[in-house]
Design an enzyme around this catalytic site. Sequence first.
Site, short mmCIF file in Angstrom:
data_model
loop_
_atom_site.label_atom_id
_atom_site.label_comp_id
_atom_site.label_asym_id
_atom_site.label_seq_id
_atom_site.Cartn_x
_atom_site.Cartn_y
_atom_site.Cartn_z
N GLY A 11 0.84 -1.19 0.00
CA GLY A 11 0.00 0.00 0.00
C GLY A 11 0.87 1.23 0.00
CB CYS A 12 0.26 4.56 1.44
SG CYS A 12 1.10 6.14 1.66
CG PHE A 13 5.76 4.95 -1.16
CD1 PHE A 13 5.30 6.19 -0.76
CD2 PHE A 13 6.15 4.81 -2.49
CE1 PHE A 13 5.23 7.27 -1.63
CE2 PHE A 13 6.09 5.87 -3.37
CZ PHE A 13 5.62 7.11 -2.94
#
Length: 175
Positions: A11-13
């Site tokens: 997902g969002c890094f």
Amino acid sequence: MTEERAIFAGGCFWCMVKPFDQMPGIKQVVSGYTGGQVPNPTYEEVCSGMTGHTEAVEITFDPAVISYQQLVDIYWQQTDPTDAFGQFADRGDSYRPVIFYTSSEQKNVAEMSKNQLQSSDRFKDPIVTTIEPAQTFYPAEEYHQDFYRKNPAHYNAYSEGSGRKGFIRKHWDNQ
């Protein structure tokens, strides 16, 4: 000293850096893009879904201090391994969960770990995180690097508001 690389998409890094960054033996955690066909993609291009890339983190680590198995264990505890179509509030291919291996040893460790997680009955749904060979890793723009340090209020609000922190508390805080 020997260094190795590990690459994880979850997902969002922004939310994938801090859990690894604070561990002994971690030399560097870089946010970036991998797994697609467009060279040197930008954030906007990756978000468009047209590059094939996913947001990921590349971790440089000292295997004498922290093992790849330990990194994989940390990885599982940051993601929803039952959701192949994104992670939490972030939807789409660019947020899919992937363990990208850089060696046959890493592949074996990841596959055994995935099988153990599936057998554990921690999750009622199947573990769908894919295990794929590493491809070229492209660092993200500078403003994405170390986001949790540069923008702690935004980072904390996002990791809570996206549902990630609540999911982690529900599934992992009872270990």
